[in-house]
Design a protein around this motif. Structure first.
Motif, PDB file in Angstrom:
ATOM      1  N   THR A 104       3.183   4.046  38.168  1.00 54.69           N
ATOM      2  CA  THR A 104       3.873   3.838  39.443  1.00 54.69           C
ATOM      3  C   THR A 104       4.025   2.355  39.757  1.00 54.69           C
ATOM      4  N   ASN A 105       2.960   1.589  39.563  1.00 51.11           N
ATOM      5  CA  ASN A 105       3.002   0.154  39.850  1.00 51.11           C
ATOM      6  C   ASN A 105       3.992  -0.578  38.945  1.00 51.11           C
ATOM      7  N   ARG A 108       7.499   0.317  39.992  1.00 49.01           N
ATOM      8  CA  ARG A 108       7.838  -0.355  41.247  1.00 49.01           C
ATOM      9  C   ARG A 108       8.269  -1.795  41.004  1.00 49.01           C
ATOM     10  N   SER A 111      11.753  -1.836  40.295  1.00 48.33           N
ATOM     11  CA  SER A 111      12.557  -1.148  41.317  1.00 48.33           C
ATOM     12  C   SER A 111      13.079   0.193  40.815  1.00 48.33           C
ATOM     13  N   PRO A 113      12.291   4.320  40.882  1.00 44.03           N
ATOM     14  CA  PRO A 113      11.487   5.356  41.551  1.00 44.03           C
ATOM     15  C   PRO A 113      10.668   6.165  40.559  1.00 44.03           C
ATOM     16  N   THR A 114       9.593   6.765  41.033  1.00 45.08           N
ATOM     17  CA  THR A 114       8.741   7.570  40.150  1.00 45.08           C
ATOM     18  C   THR A 114       9.371   8.933  39.855  1.00 45.08           C
TER      19      THR A 114
END
Length: 239
Positions: A104-105, A108, A111, A113-114
């Protein structure tokens, strides 16, 4: 929905209104550059020819770079030779994934999305940009995820020119398996749909079968071209 044309209005509280544009609305779609615009100065919609026409020819226009699923849903037709066709693939990082925080990090930072919908396009067979970056991160182990977290070259994840070992072989296998699952979910084969279209189907059913057939063609071609690219890559590495 196909006749809902948003045009500018003079009302500041409602700057866009829906309007019919009868003659322009009759134009059929073809593969071309989008050449419709709105001239605010003289308050009119303007369409520029996307090709040469002679007397008696049907004049076509582009409805935009849209896959058949969008044309089918919003415009009620399927363009068999659609150069912008593709199949949408929804992917997401599961909350139960033990590496969900790292993934996830990293996503992010790019930019991304998961959970997102990516397009498998008919125009080329290799995922690129945020799509390939998502696939790589999704299939990475803890060691590589941690190594990349502080990397200054994160954008390399979006390039197919950069080889990420051992993530890339897992990435291609994962995508290949997902495409095979999508194909297996259809009730019959591409060949069966081709045979169906030769029969006397009701118009709506014919349209639905045609949409299904174009999706299968995109998926099958994508899978075959990925396999060809993999074989070429193996040959090059062997040399």
């Amino acid at each position: 929905m196909t006749r809902q044309n948003f045009i500018p209005a003079s009302n500041p509280e409602n700057p866009m209104i829906l309007a019919l544009i009868p003659y322009w609305d009759m134009g059929n779609h073809t593969n071309a550059k989008l050449t419709t615009d709105y001239n605010v100065e003289i308050d009119q919609s303007e369409y520029y020819s996307c090709g040469d026409y002679k007397k008696g020819d049907q004049v076509f226009m582009s409805y935009g770079n849209r896959p058949n699923s969008d044309l089918f849903l919003h415009n009620g037709f399927v363009h068999v030779d659609n150069t912008c066709d593709g199949v949408k693939l929804r992917l997401g990082v599961s909350k139960s994934d033990p590496l969900v925080t790292l993934k996830t990090n990293l996503l992010r930072k790019l930019s991304i999305p998961t959970s997102a919908e990516f397009l498998l396009p008919s125009s080329h067979y290799m995922p690129h940009g945020k799509f390939i970056a998502f696939l790589r991160i999704f299939n990475m182990d803890k060691e590589n995820l941690e190594r990349l977290m502080d990397s200054e070259n994160l954008d390399d994840l979006m390039s197919t020119d950069v080889d990420f070992q051992p993530a890339d072989p897992k990435t291609w296998l994962f995508l290949s398996n997902r495409i095979k699952l999508l194909l297996a979910a259809y009730p019959n084969t591409l060949e069966k749909d081709e045979e169906l279209l030769k029969t006397n189907l009701e118009p709506c059913r014919r349209l639905a079968v045609l949409q299904r057939l174009t999706e299968k063609r995109v998926l099958t071609n994508y899978l075959n071209n990925m396999e060809k690219a993999r074989c070429i890559s193996l040959e090059n590495n062997a040399e």
